[in-house]
Each structure stands twice: as structure tokens, then as C-alpha cells.
Design a protein around this motif. Sequence first.
Motif, PDB file in Angstrom:
ATOM      1  N   ILE A  69     -23.348 -20.510 -23.448  1.00  0.00           N
ATOM      2  CA  ILE A  69     -22.656 -19.357 -22.867  1.00  0.00           C
ATOM      3  C   ILE A  69     -22.928 -19.287 -21.368  1.00  0.00           C
ATOM      4  O   ILE A  69     -22.011 -19.066 -20.564  1.00  0.00           O
ATOM      5  CB  ILE A  69     -23.080 -18.053 -23.578  1.00  0.00           C
ATOM      6  N   LEU A  70     -24.175 -19.483 -20.988  1.00  0.00           N
ATOM      7  CA  LEU A  70     -24.535 -19.451 -19.573  1.00  0.00           C
ATOM      8  C   LEU A  70     -23.844 -20.561 -18.794  1.00  0.00           C
ATOM      9  O   LEU A  70     -23.361 -20.346 -17.680  1.00  0.00           O
ATOM     10  CB  LEU A  70     -26.055 -19.551 -19.428  1.00  0.00           C
ATOM     11  N   TRP A  71     -23.773 -21.743 -19.362  1.00  0.00           N
ATOM     12  CA  TRP A  71     -23.109 -22.870 -18.710  1.00  0.00           C
ATOM     13  C   TRP A  71     -21.619 -22.591 -18.524  1.00  0.00           C
ATOM     14  O   TRP A  71     -21.047 -22.865 -17.470  1.00  0.00           O
ATOM     15  CB  TRP A  71     -23.319 -24.141 -19.544  1.00  0.00           C
TER      16      TRP A  71
ATOM     17  N   ILE B  61     -34.842 -20.151 -33.464  1.00  0.00           N
ATOM     18  CA  ILE B  61     -35.114 -19.965 -32.037  1.00  0.00           C
ATOM     19  C   ILE B  61     -34.366 -21.016 -31.224  1.00  0.00           C
ATOM     20  O   ILE B  61     -33.740 -20.705 -30.204  1.00  0.00           O
ATOM     21  CB  ILE B  61     -36.629 -20.021 -31.774  1.00  0.00           C
ATOM     22  N   ILE B  62     -34.413 -22.268 -31.666  1.00  0.00           N
ATOM     23  CA  ILE B  62     -33.718 -23.351 -30.969  1.00  0.00           C
ATOM     24  C   ILE B  62     -32.209 -23.116 -30.997  1.00  0.00           C
ATOM     25  O   ILE B  62     -31.512 -23.314 -30.001  1.00  0.00           O
ATOM     26  CB  ILE B  62     -34.090 -24.717 -31.592  1.00  0.00           C
ATOM     27  N   TYR B  63     -31.680 -22.639 -32.126  1.00  0.00           N
ATOM     28  CA  TYR B  63     -30.250 -22.378 -32.261  1.00  0.00           C
ATOM     29  C   TYR B  63     -29.810 -21.270 -31.287  1.00  0.00           C
ATOM     30  O   TYR B  63     -28.777 -21.380 -30.631  1.00  0.00           O
ATOM     31  CB  TYR B  63     -29.934 -21.989 -33.703  1.00  0.00           C
ATOM     32  N   ILE B  64     -30.601 -20.196 -31.178  1.00  0.00           N
ATOM     33  CA  ILE B  64     -30.278 -19.086 -30.269  1.00  0.00           C
ATOM     34  C   ILE B  64     -30.349 -19.553 -28.815  1.00  0.00           C
ATOM     35  O   ILE B  64     -29.479 -19.225 -27.999  1.00  0.00           O
ATOM     36  CB  ILE B  64     -31.216 -17.891 -30.525  1.00  0.00           C
ATOM     37  N   VAL B  65     -31.357 -20.339 -28.467  1.00  0.00           N
ATOM     38  CA  VAL B  65     -31.492 -20.845 -27.103  1.00  0.00           C
ATOM     39  C   VAL B  65     -30.316 -21.757 -26.760  1.00  0.00           C
ATOM     40  O   VAL B  65     -29.761 -21.687 -25.653  1.00  0.00           O
ATOM     41  CB  VAL B  65     -32.846 -21.558 -26.914  1.00  0.00           C
ATOM     42  N   GLN B  66     -29.893 -22.613 -27.680  1.00  0.00           N
ATOM     43  CA  GLN B  66     -28.747 -23.496 -27.431  1.00  0.00           C
ATOM     44  C   GLN B  66     -27.463 -22.683 -27.242  1.00  0.00           C
ATOM     45  O   GLN B  66     -26.648 -22.990 -26.362  1.00  0.00           O
ATOM     46  CB  GLN B  66     -28.565 -24.483 -28.588  1.00  0.00           C
ATOM     47  N   ALA B  67     -27.292 -21.628 -28.047  1.00  0.00           N
ATOM     48  CA  ALA B  67     -26.095 -20.784 -27.914  1.00  0.00           C
ATOM     49  C   ALA B  67     -26.095 -20.064 -26.562  1.00  0.00           C
ATOM     50  O   ALA B  67     -25.059 -19.991 -25.884  1.00  0.00           O
ATOM     51  CB  ALA B  67     -26.035 -19.776 -29.055  1.00  0.00           C
ATOM     52  N   LEU B  68     -27.241 -19.534 -26.164  1.00  0.00           N
ATOM     53  CA  LEU B  68     -27.337 -18.849 -24.868  1.00  0.00           C
ATOM     54  C   LEU B  68     -27.094 -19.815 -23.708  1.00  0.00           C
ATOM     55  O   LEU B  68     -26.443 -19.465 -22.723  1.00  0.00           O
ATOM     56  CB  LEU B  68     -28.684 -18.163 -24.719  1.00  0.00           C
TER      57      LEU B  68
END
Length: 180
Positions: free
Chosen positions: A28-30, A18-25
Amino acid sequence: MDYIGTSMNVLYYLAFPIIYIVQALCSILWTASAPLIYLGHYVLYACWYPFHVLGKFELINQQTIYVFFGVATLVGLLTGTGVHFASRLVASILHIDALAKESGQRGRTIAEYRASKDESLEQTDDLGKAVQQVEIQRKDTERANELKDWDWAAEDRGRSRNGSLPNTILEEEDSSDYGF
């Protein structure tokens, strides 16, 4: 066995995806919003620029800037008041304000305007149809009168007196002086 350490390891491995997916998103958003962030930075800089300039003037001579804005405000108020009273005077001389008070309202509503427009269009359509009908009858009468006097026997059906067709092409002679 250490239950706290084991439970922390289990929670870490459960939360890691979950933390890995949130960091990737977030990355990308940044990256996608970077142009908007820079644009916002420049817009804020442009908005704060007048205050920055005024701040520099305050350091030089604070009293001068206050006198300038005070005189500008006073001139603006006096000019606005003078224009207001001058326009009221002209309106009263031309009796423009009396017309507005007599009517009691601002004018027709949208519904009244549309109703009058529809009514005038209906009257125009009825009149136009009547005029078209009269015009058609007049043309029919004229055509009937033309055909009544037609003599089919005297008509030579497109032939001229010498027997050639009337749309014979005549060639022009060259009248230039050069003889080409």
C-alpha cells in the motif's frame, strides 16, 4: 521427534500474520508513494543534467571548457570589485557613509517605533475628540438660532397658494415635428 523442525513450524505460524500485515502495508505504501518516487527521479535527473552536459563537453575538448569558466570567473571578479569601489566612491562623494557613522546605530528599534506610533495615535485621538466636541457644539448653536427665528403661524404646512400640494407632477407636451 525433531524439536528443531517443530519449533521452526511454530515460529513460522506465529510470525505469518505479522509478516502478512507488513507485506500488505508495504505494498500500500509503495502504491501510494509511487508518484513521489517518480517526481523525485525527475528532479534528480534535472539536477544532474548540467553535469551530464559538461561531461559531453569534456570529451570533445577539455581545455576549452576550462578556459571558458576561467575567463567567466575572472570577468565576474573584476566586475564585482569595480562595482564595489564605484559605489564606495559615490557614497563618499555624497557623504552617505558619514551619516551612518555619526548616528552610531542602524535606526530605531521596533519597540521604539511602536511606542512613538502609539503616542502619536493617542495625541491624534485626543485632538480628534476635541474637534468633534467643538463641531457638535457649533452645529447645536446654529440649529438653535435657526429654530429661534421660526414663525410657526406663517407656515402653511406644505400647501401652496392655490391649495395644491407642492409636489404636483406636471405633464410635458410633445414638441416634436413628427406629431407622434
